[in-house]
Write an enzyme that holds these catalytic residues in place. Structure first.
Site, PDB file in Angstrom:
ATOM      1  N   SER A 119       0.741  -1.456  -0.015  1.00 47.17           N
ATOM      2  CA  SER A 119      -0.322   0.506   0.034  1.00 47.17           C
ATOM      3  C   SER A 119       0.591   0.961  -0.171  1.00 47.17           C
ATOM      4  CB  SER A 119      -1.068  -0.155   1.554  1.00 47.17           C
ATOM      5  OG  SER A 119      -1.527   1.197   1.475  1.00 47.17           O
TER       6      SER A 119
ATOM      7  N   TYR B  50      -0.645  -0.315  10.088  1.00 43.85           N
ATOM      8  CA  TYR B  50      -0.642  -0.912   9.077  1.00 43.85           C
ATOM      9  C   TYR B  50       0.966  -0.685   7.916  1.00 43.85           C
ATOM     10  CZ  TYR B  50      -2.992  -1.491   4.501  1.00 43.85           C
ATOM     11  OH  TYR B  50      -3.706  -2.067   3.322  1.00 43.85           O
TER      12      TYR B  50
ATOM     13  N   LYS C 234       2.660  -3.307   6.274  1.00 40.40           N
ATOM     14  CA  LYS C 234       2.932  -3.734   5.450  1.00 40.40           C
ATOM     15  C   LYS C 234       4.680  -3.968   4.274  1.00 40.40           C
ATOM     16  CE  LYS C 234      -1.221  -3.939   3.383  1.00 40.40           C
ATOM     17  NZ  LYS C 234      -1.807  -5.963   2.479  1.00 40.40           N
TER      18      LYS C 234
END
Lengths: 323, 323
Positions: free
Chosen positions: B123, B147, B151
């Site tokens: 992402s 997050y 990632k």
């Protein structure tokens, strides 16, 4: 103040412990504990010593339970070993950092006033080529060794645990530390010290790469300065970017050799024997050669300004001690 | 060819499965298995379905033992949830990837001809400000959410396992996928779709950020194109940098709204209700706004060229299906 040095039996760990035992940290006296798988016979007096592997189950969590105010996390196997033994590299260089962070988070959640400073020795091995002439503070991490990948991952964990306020971490990407006293080690970078140290001690040294190889160096004395500065810095100044490229000296092996010639003469230099090693050449080829470490300089981190100065540090701090 | 989609019950997973069921991969017929914690009632016909959590002990290893030729790893909890539930974020978004990689390494070591392609949906949340006007392919990862950190760490693991030849992985940093069909989700980016989708379905939509907010978008149709292209690309062309910024459309919320007005008229736009939410504003503020994804473009990845085109994809692919 209580400080814990993980990897406290290693060369940098011992020098750091000796420095803190003598000078404290930020003017405060420090109650010091060292952890490592082994310690040298002439280990630092006055520091508690815990022998064991950080990779053993429960060890990082048990260390977290001692609630140190400052944790210097230097524990790691070196690049060459992590490349040769893939499973061991991850087992030592990544998983224990996760377990330690989770242990510290548990302590923080039990007592939210507890938020230790963690200083993590990362490495310029987080970078991978192709490189610009000088690596800026905004250059991507694209490691080309397992060691570099593991360091990069630990940085990201430490940054996120810090952002959430569980710890107050900083990762410092050390240049190759040179001249290391003592014996060669399994690091692919070991020869950068060997070609200076062995000749100064009257011994031959193997040079496994071309003398045009450019690399990024700082002395053990600078490393101690980086670590103590990182332990006492106001981390608000990092503005959320908690992994730093540090200052150092960029020079070629030929320039290292000329600096040695200047300080020690021709006969010493003649002890360097070129003997190319394709495995080491391949690893070192992927390493960075030069940096523009503007953030670290602004934050007050300092290194030598020439390789001659780096050799002089070895002469002053180590050669006279016979190491 | 056998393909496994982790997160196969999600919006992108289902669209990908539908596409592969219809078109195969690189002209080959594909034997398809989907894994997720749940599947929609109108799930893709003709694909095997495994229900369970990737975060449960032994699950990633068991999936590795099925030796898929291609693994699409889309399984993840979203940014908002990973930020709200720290432990769950790491338990779902990082640890299973490690276990999966170790499982695949074991399969490779038992049979070195086995070296699966893994396509990992990373992402743009791996980035953190401050940003340049356009983020280049060499810009650092400095995530400001858990997050994003998770990632980024998975990318580094996948790159190193690939470098060692255990797998053949590629991480694609998806733009925000917009317009998502269906219900809003817990992603902080959910409103970027909501302000288009809800009005087009005659419902009010909350806009929680200022309309000057600039962001980076691509349609679900582009996402499927990215995934299938990444699954069939010659990874030698990545030259060791296996995490890619993908193409997309950079626009402000105001520009999104004008594109909606052009396509659907004023009355539809009036259904958008500004209602600032400081929590979402803070997360989105830290996200990238624009890219120069030169490598991905050279490698043949394609996205839309305007936000109007992105809305048109929703009208063509989803609105008519009533989603």
């Amino acid at each position: 103040m209580r400080a814990l040095i993980l990897g406290g039996g290693g060369m940098v760990g011992q020098k750091l412990a000796r420095h803190i035992a003598a000078h404290g940290l930020a003017g405060q006296k420090v109650d010091l504990t060292l952890h490592d798988i082994a310690f040298p016979s002439d280990t630092v007096p006055g520091a508690a010593q815990l022998e064991g592997s950080i990779a053993d189950a429960g060890v990082p969590e048990a260390l977290a339970k001692t609630k140190p105010d400052v944790i210097f996390h230097l524990a790691s196997i070196v690049s060459g070993e992590a490349e040769a033994d893939f499973a061991k590299g991850w087992a030592v260089n990544m998983h224990p950092t996760w377990a330690l962070l989770e242990g510290l988070r548990a302590e923080h959640e039990a007592d939210t006033s507890y938020r230790p400073r963690m200083v993590f020795t990362s490495s310029i091995a987080v970078f991978g080529g192709p490189y610009p002439d000088k690596i800026s503070d905004e250059f991507l991490s694209a490691p080309q060794t397992s060691y570099g990948a593991q360091k990069s991952i630990c940085e990201a964990m430490i940054s996120d645990f810090s952002r959430k306020g569980f710890i107050d971490g900083i990762s410092i990407r050390l240049p190759t530390i040179c001249v290391r006293p003592g014996k060669p080690n399994a690091a692919a970078s070991s020869f950068f010290s060997g070609i200076i140290r062995e000749p100064l001690n009257g011994q031959e040294a193997i040079l496994p790469v071309a003398d045009t190889t450019r690399h990024w160096h700082a002395s053990p004395r600078s490393a101690i300065g980086f670590l103590t500065h990182a332990a006492t810095l106001d981390t608000e100044r990092l503005q959320g970017r908690r992994a730093l490229n540090l200052p150092g000296v960029s020079c070629t092996v030929a320039e290292q050799i000329e600096a040695l010639r200047d300080l020690a003469g021709n006969d010493v230099v003649k002890l360097i024997k070129p003997q190319p090693d394709p495995v080491i050449e391949k690893i070192v080829e992927g390493w960075p050669r030069n940096f523009a470490p503007e953030r670290a300089l602004e934050l007050g981190f300092k290194a030598e300004s020439s390789f001659k100065e780096i050799i002089q540090v070895y002469l002053d701090d180590d050669l006279k001690r016979g190491t």
